[in-house]
Design an enzyme around this catalytic site. Structure first.
Site, PDB file in Angstrom:
ATOM      1  N   SER A 255       1.880  -2.197 -15.908  1.00  0.00           N
ATOM      2  CA  SER A 255       0.989  -2.703 -14.859  1.00  0.00           C
ATOM      3  C   SER A 255      -0.450  -2.328 -15.142  1.00  0.00           C
ATOM      4  CB  SER A 255       1.404  -2.121 -13.502  1.00  0.00           C
ATOM      5  OG  SER A 255       1.118  -0.724 -13.467  1.00  0.00           O
ATOM      6  N   LYS A 256      -1.355  -2.909 -14.354  1.00  0.00           N
ATOM      7  CA  LYS A 256      -2.784  -2.623 -14.519  1.00  0.00           C
ATOM      8  C   LYS A 256      -3.087  -1.149 -14.302  1.00  0.00           C
ATOM      9  CE  LYS A 256      -4.473  -7.217 -13.298  1.00  0.00           C
ATOM     10  NZ  LYS A 256      -5.239  -8.023 -12.334  1.00  0.00           N
ATOM     11  N   ARG A 257      -2.258  -0.493 -13.482  1.00  0.00           N
ATOM     12  CA  ARG A 257      -2.497   0.932 -13.177  1.00  0.00           C
ATOM     13  C   ARG A 257      -2.358   1.815 -14.410  1.00  0.00           C
ATOM     14  NH1 ARG A 257       0.409  -0.690  -8.773  1.00  0.00           N
ATOM     15  NH2 ARG A 257       2.347   0.202  -9.572  1.00  0.00           N
TER      16      ARG A 257
END
Length: 483
Positions: A255-257
């Protein structure tokens, strides 16, 4: 067999996710391996998710990675426009949707948002799949025309069967059969007149002659509905290539995280473009000879999409860093220096030989970001602990280090040739005269001029870059500390 034609059809919603880059790469490799065409199509019909500047990011990323398209918005191959919003203006999607309505393969739906929400809530507590109940399918032709004339908002839905099964074939996952009772009557044309992603995809792929469709395995569940659209139109179904999901080291979807989920993230973190492309190619595929360092040309020659793995691909940062270091080591010195220079300049403000400093760390770094911590001592001497002078293997300690530096200082003060050969000859002459081990002199000398436990290069490389005045100043500071 017709000429292979693949496409990359991104939505301009921000930075290019690693998964999207892999889709583009695989589509490109399939086409180029077979001598086919690779198309770029911008899918911007989801206006709510559109991000300003994202189209430019798509172009820049494809250019940087070498995935040059044969046709696209800037290269008309005769099947344009290549931007969905421009295709939408021609009314073509509505025209094709109405064809399906005439065939009974689609229908107008006038249900309100409130009714759809109630329908969704009614199955929320059960195990039933939340899907549309075909309420508007029972409307007569006259009722539909009456509502259309009255300007009541509508969508056009696909009319999927509720009995029997649908089977489709994927190159990676094989034949997959689903019960038609699970198929939702997906929306083809939204209430704003725009086509949904799913519908526009099928229409555009057919009209553009796409033979192989590459996408993530998360779209497997939508494939039966795509197939039914192809069949409803009487069109040939393309070859499906569904790639495995990409997970992080904890086996959760990347994910972007994570901070490294996009191509731009990785470049900003000091990775080399060629290494990123090489690494991404191996997220779900491997060369038949298990070769791991592969140029784009190598990939074109070796890539066979039938060998893509169906298991999730793990984004292994350790492997990417190793691969990146291999690319840096193999890089031409001039190109390396050009790429390293911005990182060197962030740290070094003094008038020093930046190229020599950069080359000193070339074989030691994994990413360009590593440069800063390795070279900061050239700019400013760190305040180090004298315990650093003690090294059991070298048999050095504070006392004998002080003695060595005091005796070596005047020898270096009288040295005129402050090149690497000059300094090396001088220090080795001193060692020979003292009849001691190399480490007894070199460890305290390198510690004094760097203030670091480990450094890129030895004492004379560091001293040549620092110059005579600064080297001697640092040795004097070392003597003072040890005193």
């Amino acid at each position: 067999m017709s000429k292979v034609r693949t496409r990359y059809a991104p939505s301009p919603t921000g930075r290019m996710h690693v998964g999207n880059l892999r889709t583009a790469l695989y589509a490109y490799l399939i086409a180029k391996h077979e001598g086919g065409d690779f198309l770029l199509r911008i899918e911007d019909t989801d206006q709510e998710r559109y991000v300003e500047g994202a189209v430019e990011i798509i172009y820049n990323t494809l250019q940087a990675t070498g995935l040059i398209h044969d046709e696209g918005p800037d290269k008309d191959g005769g099947v344009g426009p290549y931007v969905q919003s421009e295709r939408q203006k021609t009314g073509m999607y509505m025209e094709y949707a109405k064809q399906l309505v005439e065939k009974g393969e689609a229908y107008y739906c006038f249900c309100t948002k409130e009714r759809l929400e109630e329908l969704h809530e009614s199955v929320a507590d059960s195990k039933d799949v939340a899907k549309y109940d075909k309420h508007c399918l029972s409307l007569s032709k006259e009722e539909v025309e009456e509502k259309l004339a009255a300007g009541i908002p509508y969508v056009i839905r696909q009319n999927n069967p509720t009995t029997g099964t649908t089977t489709f074939h994927d190159v990676i996952f094989g034949d997959i059969t689903v019960d038609n009772s699970e198929l939702d009557d997906m929306v083809l044309i939204k209430s704003d007149g725009y086509p949904t992603y799913n519908f526009a995809n099928v229409v555009d792929d057919h009209l553009m002659g796409i033979t192989h469709v590459v996408r993530g395995s998360e779209y497997l569940s939508s494939s039966p509905k795509y197939n039914r659209l192809y069949e409803a139109f009487g069109w040939e179904v393309p070859v499906y290539v569904h790639c495995p999901i990409i997970t992080n080291e904890e086996h959760k979807k990347l994910s972007k995280r994570s901070g490294h989920s996009s191509f731009e993230d990785l470049i900003e973190q000091g990775f080399v473009t060629e290494a990123v492309v090489n690494f991404v190619a191996l997220l779900g595929w491997s060369a038949p000879d298990n070769q791991e360092i592969l140029s784009l040309q190598d990939l074109i020659e070796k890539f066979d999409y039938k060998n893509i793995n169906k298991s999730p691909a793990v984004f292994d940062m350790v492997k990417l860093k190793w691969m990146n270091s291999e690319y840096i080591k193999a890089m031409d010195d001039q190109k390396y220096f050009e790429l390293a220079l911005p990182y060197v300049k962030e740290v070094i403000k003094k008038d020093l030989d930046l190229e020599k400093i950069a080359l000193l760390v070339k074989t030691r770094i994994e990413t360009f970001l590593d440069i800063k911590d390795m070279i900061d001592f050239f700019e400013e001497m760190p305040d180090y602990d004298i315990a650093m002078y003690t090294h059991k293997k070298m048999k050095t300690n504070a006392e004998n280090s002080l003695e060595v530096l005091k005796e070596l200082l005047p020898v270096l003060e009288n040295l005129d040739d402050y090149t690497i050969p000059g300094i090396e000859a001088c220090v080795k002459g001193f060692i020979a005269e003292k009849e001691c081990k190399n480490g007894l002199v070199l460890w305290p000398l390198r510690t004094a001029v760097s203030g670091k436990q480990s450094t890129p290069g030895g004492a004379w490389e560091i001293m040549e870059i620092l110059g005579k005045e600064e080297s001697l100043r640092r040795i004097r500071v070392g003597i003072e500390k040890l005193s």
